[in-house]
Design a protein around this motif. Structure first.
Motif, PDB file in Angstrom:
ATOM      1  N   UNK A 180       0.842  -1.198   0.000  1.00  0.00           N
ATOM      2  CA  UNK A 180       0.000   0.000   0.000  1.00  0.00           C
ATOM      3  C   UNK A 180       0.880   1.253   0.000  1.00  0.00           C
ATOM      4  N   UNK A 181       0.322   2.328  -0.488  1.00  0.00           N
ATOM      5  CA  UNK A 181       1.004   3.620  -0.378  1.00  0.00           C
ATOM      6  C   UNK A 181       1.021   4.025   1.094  1.00  0.00           C
ATOM      7  N   UNK A 182       1.931   4.929   1.472  1.00  0.00           N
ATOM      8  CA  UNK A 182       1.930   5.395   2.868  1.00  0.00           C
ATOM      9  C   UNK A 182       0.573   5.936   3.301  1.00  0.00           C
ATOM     10  N   UNK A 183      -0.112   6.650   2.420  1.00  0.00           N
ATOM     11  CA  UNK A 183      -1.425   7.194   2.776  1.00  0.00           C
ATOM     12  C   UNK A 183      -2.424   6.083   3.053  1.00  0.00           C
ATOM     13  N   UNK A 184      -2.462   5.077   2.189  1.00  0.00           N
ATOM     14  CA  UNK A 184      -3.404   3.980   2.395  1.00  0.00           C
ATOM     15  C   UNK A 184      -3.077   3.201   3.663  1.00  0.00           C
TER      16      UNK A 184
END
Length: 280
Positions: free
Chosen positions: A205-209
């Motif tokens: 996942x991306x850091x935001x997700x």
């Protein structure tokens, strides 16, 4: 619902019958409920069991409509993608503080249908496992306070290499709340962090997700871990999440209160029908 219980796949499960419970006890309700489910258009199911909603709508249509609008809002708002909404729902259901079997299957199926990959869903499941570390986050500081310096000195363990802890610090996932149990048992802490580092450092996942999913785990009504919630809200904002995106994660968490209806409404309907039949 007929004389057998059904799991979330519709597979009949044997149910013991009392002498006053005839084989046809739930036949009428099963036919009526099937008709209700067919005629009930609830749009995105969100956190709902279709059967529970159909029964509830028959009993209290106005409240059911209000509750449906509230609990499915994040599914219809468009703030989060359908894929990510379902991944948040998987997180809430699979969390080790919840373990909602029917919900896990419902939302894994929906997440796959919305384009989520096996690795993404598996990563969410792993995250739901390691959130158990909050047992130590809560209790290790208390243990250190209550034990006193003499007992702590007697229990000191040598600190060898701790590569997993070092890696967690390097990727920005170390939490100072872990310091107390690291001090109590650095070797075990490193074993645990080896588990966590493989999840958060894998780049699935991306850091935001990752931060949004972590908010769901910590803010869920089965956990409500305030320090982690604050930490991950701060992390999500820093990673580019909007206030609306974070709020939709929280709305999904609140919407999962209808799990009470999913569980209890069909049981109430069964027991009412059974009671009526025993009185005839």
């Amino acid at each position: 619902m007929n004389s057998a219980l059904h799991d979330e796949e519709g597979t009949a499960q044997p149910r013991a019958r009392s002498p006053c419970q005839p084989a046809v006890a739930f036949g009428l309700m099963a036919r009526r409920t099937a008709s209700m489910v067919k005629s009930t258009q609830i749009g995105p199911n969100g956190p709902w069991s279709a059967m529970a909603y159909a029964i509830l709508e028959e009993w209290d249509a106005e409240w059911a409509a209000f509750c449906r609008a509230m609990s499915t809002n994040a599914w219809t708002s468009g703030t989060l993608t359908p894929r990510f909404v379902e991944l948040v729902a998987v997180a809430l259901c699979t969390a080790c503080t919840n373990l909602d079997r029917a919900g896990v299957r419902q939302h894994i199926r929906a997440a796959l249908g919305a384009g989520a990959t096996r690795n993404e869903i598996l990563t969410v499941i792993k995250m739901g496992s390691v959130m158990a570390i909050h047992s130590c986050s809560l209790a290790a500081p208390i243990l250190r306070e209550e034990a006193g310096s003499e007992a702590l000195a007697a229990s000191v363990r040598p600190v060898g290499e701790t590569p997993a802890c070092d890696r967690m610090k390097a990727i920005g996932q170390w939490n100072t709340a872990w310091d107390p149990f690291f001090q109590l048992d650095p070797s075990w802490t490193d074993e645990f962090m080896a588990t966590g580092a493989g999840i958060y450092g894998a780049g699935v996942f991306s850091p935001k997700e990752t931060e949004l999913l972590s908010i769901a785990f910590d803010a869920s009504f089965t956990h409500m871990y305030a320090p982690g919630t604050r930490r991950h809200i701060k992390g999500a904002l820093a990673a580019g999440a909007s206030v609306s995106e974070i709020m939709d994660v929280l709305k999904i968490s609140v919407g999962y209160g209808v799990a009470a209806c999913n569980l209890a409404v069909p049981i109430l309907a069964e027991e009412i029908e059974l009671l009526e039949r025993t009185r005839r």
